[in-house]
Scaffold this motif. Structure first.
Motif, mmCIF file in Angstrom:
data_model
loop_
_atom_site.group_PDB
_atom_site.id
_atom_site.type_symbol
_atom_site.label_atom_id
_atom_site.label_comp_id
_atom_site.label_asym_id
_atom_site.label_seq_id
_atom_site.Cartn_x
_atom_site.Cartn_y
_atom_site.Cartn_z
ATOM 1 N N VAL A 67 0.844 -1.204 0.000
ATOM 2 C CA VAL A 67 0.000 0.000 0.000
ATOM 3 C C VAL A 67 0.877 1.252 0.000
ATOM 4 O O VAL A 67 0.636 2.195 -0.757
ATOM 5 C CB VAL A 67 -0.937 -0.008 1.228
ATOM 6 C CG1 VAL A 67 -1.667 1.329 1.352
ATOM 7 C CG2 VAL A 67 -1.937 -1.138 1.111
ATOM 8 N N PHE A 68 1.913 1.252 0.823
ATOM 9 C CA PHE A 68 2.840 2.391 0.886
ATOM 10 C C PHE A 68 3.544 2.585 -0.455
ATOM 11 O O PHE A 68 3.687 3.710 -0.945
ATOM 12 C CB PHE A 68 3.862 2.146 1.999
ATOM 13 C CG PHE A 68 5.006 3.117 2.006
ATOM 14 C CD1 PHE A 68 4.840 4.406 2.474
ATOM 15 C CD2 PHE A 68 6.261 2.741 1.536
ATOM 16 C CE1 PHE A 68 5.896 5.306 2.470
ATOM 17 C CE2 PHE A 68 7.317 3.630 1.535
ATOM 18 C CZ PHE A 68 7.129 4.917 2.000
ATOM 19 N N PHE A 69 3.969 1.474 -1.060
ATOM 20 C CA PHE A 69 4.664 1.530 -2.351
ATOM 21 C C PHE A 69 3.774 2.151 -3.429
ATOM 22 O O PHE A 69 4.209 3.010 -4.194
ATOM 23 C CB PHE A 69 5.085 0.108 -2.736
ATOM 24 C CG PHE A 69 5.484 -0.047 -4.166
ATOM 25 C CD1 PHE A 69 6.668 0.490 -4.637
ATOM 26 C CD2 PHE A 69 4.675 -0.743 -5.049
ATOM 27 C CE1 PHE A 69 7.041 0.341 -5.957
ATOM 28 C CE2 PHE A 69 5.041 -0.893 -6.368
ATOM 29 C CZ PHE A 69 6.221 -0.353 -6.823
ATOM 30 N N ALA A 70 2.517 1.730 -3.448
ATOM 31 C CA ALA A 70 1.610 2.215 -4.492
ATOM 32 C C ALA A 70 1.078 3.611 -4.193
ATOM 33 O O ALA A 70 0.640 4.325 -5.102
ATOM 34 C CB ALA A 70 0.437 1.248 -4.658
ATOM 35 N N ALA A 71 1.114 4.021 -2.906
ATOM 36 C CA ALA A 71 0.506 5.308 -2.527
ATOM 37 C C ALA A 71 1.188 6.492 -3.198
ATOM 38 O O ALA A 71 0.559 7.528 -3.423
ATOM 39 C CB ALA A 71 0.554 5.483 -1.015
ATOM 40 N N SER A 72 2.478 6.326 -3.537
ATOM 41 C CA SER A 72 3.190 7.455 -4.135
ATOM 42 C C SER A 72 2.649 7.782 -5.526
ATOM 43 O O SER A 72 2.945 8.841 -6.070
ATOM 44 C CB SER A 72 4.686 7.155 -4.228
ATOM 45 O OG SER A 72 4.923 6.112 -5.130
ATOM 46 N N LEU A 73 1.856 6.865 -6.106
ATOM 47 C CA LEU A 73 1.276 7.125 -7.420
ATOM 48 C C LEU A 73 0.011 7.974 -7.317
ATOM 49 O O LEU A 73 -0.472 8.487 -8.322
ATOM 50 C CB LEU A 73 0.930 5.810 -8.115
ATOM 51 C CG LEU A 73 2.108 4.928 -8.511
ATOM 52 C CD1 LEU A 73 1.613 3.650 -9.154
ATOM 53 C CD2 LEU A 73 3.020 5.659 -9.469
ATOM 54 N N VAL A 74 -0.544 8.066 -6.107
ATOM 55 C CA VAL A 74 -1.793 8.806 -5.938
ATOM 56 C C VAL A 74 -1.459 10.271 -5.671
ATOM 57 O O VAL A 74 -1.047 10.635 -4.576
ATOM 58 C CB VAL A 74 -2.620 8.231 -4.772
ATOM 59 C CG1 VAL A 74 -3.929 8.998 -4.618
ATOM 60 C CG2 VAL A 74 -2.887 6.751 -5.002
ATOM 61 N N ALA A 75 -1.621 11.106 -6.693
ATOM 62 C CA ALA A 75 -1.325 12.535 -6.568
ATOM 63 C C ALA A 75 -2.598 13.285 -6.211
ATOM 64 O O ALA A 75 -3.658 13.046 -6.788
ATOM 65 C CB ALA A 75 -0.750 13.066 -7.872
#
Lengths: 207, 153
Positions: free
Chosen positions: A50-58
């Motif tokens: 979840v943390f890894f993918a969260a950086s894609l959510v701008a």
């Protein structure tokens, strides 16, 4: 909120690796002292993703945009496991997405790892008596602490050739843009913990 | 008669000297063509790095700042490098974010900019899915193994 390669001096990047290594050693030592460390690994793996993918959510905050950090959520949900989870997530973000950098991996680990532990502490102190307030403070506090550490490191490693006044002004705008994110992450932690308290309270081993 | 001659002489003097005074302030433009490097810095969201600070390092002295400047509101910056062949390093940064790139200049070849190809959303989604699969699979494998060893004990 990732320091990319080449932004800070080499000495500072090396010191960051030293600090992150020390933080990881302390975290692993505390994890080893737990009664059943392996029981938390699936949860840590899930939240690392979840943390890894969260950086894609701008999140658009005119005139710029910010992305989710979730250090507060990881701190509350994982405790000491948050440190290795964040380091693994940062490594994957740097290698696969180009977010952050490999030379600044240690510094980025400190920027997000220390706020995660701060959130863990807030949740441990107030999570039982005032769960919603503690969750809100954990989520907001993590972003606030991460912005403060990030800005401090940037100013400390500023090259002589750059205009410090312009960089300070840019950092102020950067910090202001993160106020909505701070509130959003506080609400996310409150919402997630509310759902877990009702649906799966056994997942809140630190609550 | 003398007064009239004096006035005529004064007008004549002014008439001659005025163009000479203007000529002494004339501007001169020297024109030469040069190869400029144009950079455009954006965040990964596509937003321009407005007024980003720029630091340039020449190939012959990569640790000394050759030049610096500020990008415009669209994140664009141009500079004309010296005739030094090699990789010119340019860093554009703002509020702790930024990127360092190299511009290869040499011989008769045109300047080439080193840049990483942008990822598509499909590639990113695939990478997230693969990492999720790997992380969750590893976690569940450890839990299943632990459950098996507990049962056998």
């Amino acid at each position: 909120m990732h320091l990319p390669d080449g932004i800070v001096p080499v000495q500072m990047a090396l010191a960051g690796y030293g600090g992150a290594g020390l933080l990881a050693a302390v975290a692993l030592s505390r994890i080893k002292q737990m009664a059943d460390p392996s029981a938390a690994i699936p949860r840590a793996a899930m939240l690392t993703t979840v943390f890894f993918a969260a950086s894609l959510v701008a999140i658009p905050v005119p005139p710029a945009s910010v992305h989710l950090v979730l250090a507060g959520l990881l701190g509350v949900m994982l405790g000491w496991f948050a440190v290795p989870a964040i380091l693994v997530g940062l490594f994957l973000q740097a290698v696969l997405f180009g977010h952050g950098g490999l030379t600044t991996l240690g510094l980025n680990g400190l920027i997000l790892g220390l706020p995660a532990l701060l959130s863990f502490g807030i949740w441990q102190v107030g999570g039982t008596r005032w769960p919603d307030l503690a969750a809100l403070c954990a989520g907001c506090g993590a972003v606030l602490a991460a912005v403060a550490i990030f800005a401090g490191l940037v100013l400390a490693g500023l090259p002589v050739a750059l205009d410090p006044a312009a960089e300070r002004a840019a950092l102020q705008a950067f910090a202001l843009a993160h106020i909505p994110l701070m509130l959003a992450e506080g609400v996310i932690v409150v919402a997630v913990l509310r759902v877990l308290r009702r649906a799966a309270p056994y997942l809140l081993s630190y609550g | 008669m003398h007064r009239l001659a004096a006035c005529f002489g004064l007008v004549l003097t002014l008439g001659i000297s005025a163009p000479m005074a203007a000529h002494s302030h004339a501007a001169v433009i020297e024109v030469e063509t040069a190869q400029a490097i144009r950079l455009h810095a954006r965040y990964d969201t596509g937003a321009p790095m407005a007024h980003a600070q720029v630091i340039i390092y020449a190939p012959d002295a990569p640790t000394e700042v050759w030049g610096q400047g500020v990008a415009d509101r669209d994140g664009r910056f141009e500079f004309i490098p010296d005739a030094i062949a090699g990789a010119w390093a340019v860093q554009m940064r703002q509020a702790g974010h930024g990127v360092t790139t190299s511009v290869e200049i040499g011989g008769a070849a045109p300047a080439s900019l080193a840049r990483a190809p942008a990822q598509t959303w499909t590639q990113r989604a695939l990478m997230v899915a693969l990492v999720a699969w790997g992380a969750l699979g590893t976690g569940l494998y450890i839990r299943a193994r632990k459950g098996g060893s507990d049962a056998s004990a």
